[in-house]
Enzyme design. Structure first.
Site, PDB file in Angstrom:
ATOM      1  N   ASP A 101       0.859  -1.176   0.000  1.00  0.00           N
ATOM      2  CA  ASP A 101       0.000   0.000   0.000  1.00  0.00           C
ATOM      3  C   ASP A 101       0.898   1.229   0.000  1.00  0.00           C
ATOM      4  O   ASP A 101       1.702   1.419   0.920  1.00  0.00           O
ATOM      5  CB  ASP A 101      -0.895  -0.033   1.257  1.00  0.00           C
ATOM      6  CG  ASP A 101      -2.247   0.596   1.031  1.00  0.00           C
ATOM      7  OD1 ASP A 101      -2.286   1.644   0.368  1.00  0.00           O
ATOM      8  OD2 ASP A 101      -3.252   0.054   1.527  1.00  0.00           O
ATOM      9  N   ASP A 203      -2.886   4.665  -2.251  1.00  0.00           N
ATOM     10  CA  ASP A 203      -3.875   5.300  -1.385  1.00  0.00           C
ATOM     11  C   ASP A 203      -4.252   6.701  -1.891  1.00  0.00           C
ATOM     12  O   ASP A 203      -3.355   7.499  -2.187  1.00  0.00           O
ATOM     13  CB  ASP A 203      -3.274   5.394   0.026  1.00  0.00           C
ATOM     14  CG  ASP A 203      -4.295   5.757   1.085  1.00  0.00           C
ATOM     15  OD1 ASP A 203      -5.244   4.977   1.275  1.00  0.00           O
ATOM     16  OD2 ASP A 203      -4.139   6.818   1.724  1.00  0.00           O
ATOM     17  N   GLU A 245      -6.324   4.155  -5.820  1.00  0.00           N
ATOM     18  CA  GLU A 245      -7.611   4.417  -5.183  1.00  0.00           C
ATOM     19  C   GLU A 245      -8.086   5.796  -5.638  1.00  0.00           C
ATOM     20  O   GLU A 245      -7.423   6.795  -5.364  1.00  0.00           O
ATOM     21  CB  GLU A 245      -7.476   4.385  -3.657  1.00  0.00           C
ATOM     22  CG  GLU A 245      -8.823   4.509  -2.955  1.00  0.00           C
ATOM     23  CD  GLU A 245      -8.725   4.945  -1.496  1.00  0.00           C
ATOM     24  OE1 GLU A 245      -9.672   4.694  -0.732  1.00  0.00           O
ATOM     25  OE2 GLU A 245      -7.709   5.573  -1.123  1.00  0.00           O
ATOM     26  N   HIS A 319     -11.318  -2.459   3.497  1.00  0.00           N
ATOM     27  CA  HIS A 319     -11.207  -2.171   4.933  1.00  0.00           C
ATOM     28  C   HIS A 319     -11.925  -0.886   5.343  1.00  0.00           C
ATOM     29  O   HIS A 319     -11.946  -0.554   6.524  1.00  0.00           O
ATOM     30  CB  HIS A 319      -9.729  -2.088   5.301  1.00  0.00           C
ATOM     31  CG  HIS A 319      -9.058  -0.938   4.606  1.00  0.00           C
ATOM     32  ND1 HIS A 319      -8.910  -0.876   3.236  1.00  0.00           N
ATOM     33  CD2 HIS A 319      -8.534   0.216   5.085  1.00  0.00           C
ATOM     34  CE1 HIS A 319      -8.320   0.257   2.909  1.00  0.00           C
ATOM     35  NE2 HIS A 319      -8.082   0.942   4.024  1.00  0.00           N
ATOM     36  N   ASP A 320     -12.445  -0.129   4.381  1.00  0.00           N
ATOM     37  CA  ASP A 320     -13.178   1.109   4.686  1.00  0.00           C
ATOM     38  C   ASP A 320     -14.688   0.922   4.546  1.00  0.00           C
ATOM     39  O   ASP A 320     -15.442   1.867   4.814  1.00  0.00           O
ATOM     40  CB  ASP A 320     -12.778   2.231   3.710  1.00  0.00           C
ATOM     41  CG  ASP A 320     -11.327   2.666   3.829  1.00  0.00           C
ATOM     42  OD1 ASP A 320     -10.763   2.553   4.944  1.00  0.00           O
ATOM     43  OD2 ASP A 320     -10.765   3.122   2.819  1.00  0.00           O
TER      44      ASP A 320
HETATM   45  O1  TEU Z   1      -9.229   5.974   2.169  1.00  0.00           O
HETATM   46  C1  TEU Z   1      -9.656   7.138   1.546  1.00  0.00           C
HETATM   47  C2  TEU Z   1     -10.897   7.653   1.995  1.00  0.00           C
HETATM   48  O2  TEU Z   1     -11.268   8.686   1.468  1.00  0.00           O
HETATM   49  C3  TEU Z   1     -11.673   6.955   3.048  1.00  0.00           C
HETATM   50  O3  TEU Z   1     -11.257   7.407   4.269  1.00  0.00           O
HETATM   51  C4  TEU Z   1     -13.072   7.198   2.802  1.00  0.00           C
HETATM   52  O4  TEU Z   1     -13.280   8.562   2.616  1.00  0.00           O
HETATM   53  C5  TEU Z   1     -13.989   6.822   3.899  1.00  0.00           C
HETATM   54  O5  TEU Z   1     -13.665   5.635   4.496  1.00  0.00           O
HETATM   55  C6  TEU Z   1     -15.356   6.677   3.332  1.00  0.00           C
HETATM   56  O6  TEU Z   1     -16.151   7.658   3.906  1.00  0.00           O
HETATM   57  C7  TEU Z   1      -7.885   5.690   2.207  1.00  0.00           C
HETATM   58  C8  TEU Z   1      -7.679   4.428   3.014  1.00  0.00           C
HETATM   59  O7  TEU Z   1      -8.278   3.343   2.354  1.00  0.00           O
HETATM   60  C9  TEU Z   1      -8.210   4.655   4.402  1.00  0.00           C
HETATM   61  O8  TEU Z   1      -8.160   3.511   5.194  1.00  0.00           O
HETATM   62  C10 TEU Z   1      -7.370   5.762   5.015  1.00  0.00           C
HETATM   63  O9  TEU Z   1      -7.895   6.098   6.261  1.00  0.00           O
HETATM   64  C11 TEU Z   1      -7.344   6.999   4.147  1.00  0.00           C
HETATM   65  O10 TEU Z   1      -7.114   6.722   2.779  1.00  0.00           O
HETATM   66  C12 TEU Z   1      -6.226   7.907   4.576  1.00  0.00           C
HETATM   67  O11 TEU Z   1      -4.992   7.321   4.278  1.00  0.00           O
END
Ligand code: TEU
Ligand code: CA
Length: 546
Positions: A101, A203, A245, A319-320
């Site tokens: 990542d 990311d 992403e 994971h989000d």
């Molecule tokens: O996620 C990007 C992100 O925008 C998410 O936080 C998303 O907005 C939210 O979960 C949905 O509302 C990436 C990673 O996947 C996340 O785990 C990180 O927290 C974030 O970037 C910051 O690095």
């Protein structure tokens, strides 16, 4: 596969590991790299071609590793570089690549670069972050908001300036306008390639071209210039896989990232199907039902976008996001297994590289916490504070967090029915889902009709079938409210996919363009006639290759 010019990752099935929640080898309650190594056979058996490993770098863990304090070291709770090298070698021995990542929109505030930047504005890292003077009223420079709630600016007493953080205040944004900073990132990437990693998941990569003073964050003016520079510096000519992403990716701009002549990325994660399931006014913290015709149209549109050029990534969860079976299926005991299999089938038989999020292959469900103190996620905790402060009731907030909060996907992997689901011998960092005695890898894998068996069959099919990898997607009866049907076509070969994505029986009349005679892949049916009525059980799938 017959086409030798085909990049390896087009016929591969990917698997995302969230290391903190995968497998704990030493009883401290936190998943780690030796834990992953010990479970590689599970992935090899599933037929995985590469792992996307969420961050394992050194980090104070304000955002579970998405806040990196040293890009060239491993977080002690996850292990050592030697553990990492061993995992890499053992994965490689099983034909599995490891994709890291790449979190370079921001670092941790504890990174040496930020420490130097804040204390020495004239020094070598002075302009590696986004610093601005206070606004005319002494307040924030502008009204940019953090994705985790509140202003995106925090005052630094020592430097006497604000720094930008589009996420937590412990995640200061790097300044991509500084060439030395960019070179340091590319060098770091090359260092990981030398170690043998198979690629990067990038990311929030659509944020690196931002124009802060004009308030532009996603899809900014320098984004593609930067990605092309990165490609030239470290990606060109190698067979690595890269997936960006990109929450802002649209059918209109997708090919700018992954078109064959662009020299940028292999593919992007786009989130149109995710956001389509959010309430337009209240975002993800309210519950909203999924509308199948909309979902089908979104996926269908993206299949069209990448039909001739570019490449799709296919996913239900990460994971989000909430668990696939809870969000798009029916996680009640009666329908959980069938709905998880149906979702796997419609997703994995589209064109693109499918990503399985850990636990999805055994039909794991959302967390269903009842109290805020059970949550660990920084985003959930921040929004709890903000929303309950603004009058949202505790019960409503918890209901929203249980629908779409990030901890749904972060409860520990359920390996077996022993204590803590076999995840740890200690106290897990976040509660194990209470349903682990029913839902676990050991039980599901023992069932030839289980969820795992279907995922394994789908991964195998992709490895072996040009039609699955390259066939053109053609939507069928797109407006049907319960059935998702489509065909794939490559020269004379065809595949028909029909799934009842509902918990009721459906009599579905097959239109002419679905007629096919051939081999039934997951059931006895080998033929569909035009106009025939198919009586589909809840979540039943029919797949015929002709
Ligand atoms: O996620 C990007 C992100 O925008 C998410 O936080 C998303 O907005 C939210 O979960 C949905 O509302 C990436 C990673 O996947 C996340 O785990 C990180 O927290 C974030 O970037 C910051 O690095
Ligand atoms: Ca551990």
């Amino acid at each position: 596969m017959t086409d030798t010019a085909l990049p390896w990752w087009k016929a591969a099935t990917a698997y995302q590991i969230y290391p903190r929640s995968f497998a704990d080898s030493n009883g401290d309650g936190i998943g780690d790299i030796p834990g992953i190594t010990a479970r590689l056979d599970h992935l090899a058996d599933l037929g995985v071609g590469f792992i996307w490993l969420s961050p394992v770098y050194r980090s104070p863990m304000a955002d579970n590793g998405y806040d990196i304090s040293d890009y060239r070291d491993i977080a002690p709770e996850f292990g050592t570089l030697a553990d990492f090298d061993q995992m890499l070698a053992e994965a490689k021995a099983r034909g599995i690549g490891v994709v890291m990542d790449l979190v370079v929109n921001h670092t941790s505030d504890e990174h040496a670069w930020f420490q130097s930047s804040r204390s020495d504005p004239e020094g070598p890292h002075g302009d590696w972050y986004v610093w601005r003077d206070a606004g005319p009223d002494g307040g924030v420079p502008n009204d940019l908001q953090s994705f985790f709630g509140g202003p995106a600016w925090t005052w630094d007493e020592g430097r006497g300036q604000y720094y930008l953080h589009l996420f937590d205040r412990k995640q200061p944004d790097l300044n991509w306008d500084t060439a030395e900073m960019r070179a340091a990132v590319y060098e770091m990437m090359a260092w990981w390639f030398d170690r043998g990693v198979a690629g990067f998941r990038m990311d929030v990569i659509d944020l690196i071209g931002k124009d802060v003073d004009r308030g532009i964050t996603a899809d900014g003016p320098t984004l593609h210039e930067r990605l092309q520079e990165m490609h030239q510096a470290v990606l060109k000519g190698s067979d690595v896989v890269t997936v960006g992403e990109a929450w802002s990716a649209t059918p209109q701009n997708a090919l700018l990232y992954c078109g064959r002549d662009r020299g940028e990325l292999s593919m992007v994660f786009q989130f149109e199907h995710v956001v389509a399931g959010w309430d337009p006014a209240h975002g993800k913290w309210t519950r909203k039902a999924i509308d199948l015709p909309t979902l089908k149209r979104v996926f269908g549109k993206w299949q069209e976008v990448c039909a001739e050029d570019g490449w799709n990534s296919l996913f239900w969860g990460n994971h989000d996001l909430p668990r696939a079976v809870s969000r798009y299926g029916d996680d009640s005991p009666k329908h959980r297994v069938a709905s998880a299999k149906a979702l796997a089938t419609v997703l994995h038989l589209m064109k693109g590289t499918p990503y399985i999020y850990q636990g999805e292959e055994i039909g794991m469900t959302n967390a269903r916490f009842t109290r805020i103190d059970q949550y660990r996620d920084v985003e959930t905790l921040n929004f709890h504070r903000i929303q309950t402060g603004a009058g949202v009731t505790e019960a409503d907030f918890i209901a929203g967090a249980n629908a779409n909060g990030r901890d749904n996907a972060r409860t520990p992997m359920q390996w077996d029915d022993s204590a803590n689901a076999g995840f740890t011998s200690g106290e897990p960092w976040i509660e194990v889902n209470a349903n682990y005695t029913e839902i676990n890898a050991a039980a599901d894998r023992a069932d030839p009709e289980g969820v795992f068996a279907r995922y394994r069959a789908l991964a195998k099919l992709r490895k072996e079938s040009d039609l699955v990898v390259l066939g053109r997607y053609e939507a069928v009866s797109e407006d049907h409210p319960q059935v998702w049907a489509y065909t794939r076509r490559l020269d004379d070969a065809r595949l028909a996919v029909i799934a009842n994505l509902s918990s009721e029986s459906v009599d579905y009349i097959a239109p002419e363009n679905l007629a096919i005679t051939g081999t039934g892949l997951f059931g006895p049916r080998t033929r569909i006639a035009a106009g025939e009525t198919l009586s589909l059980a809840p979540w039943e799938t029919v797949v015929i290759q002709g």
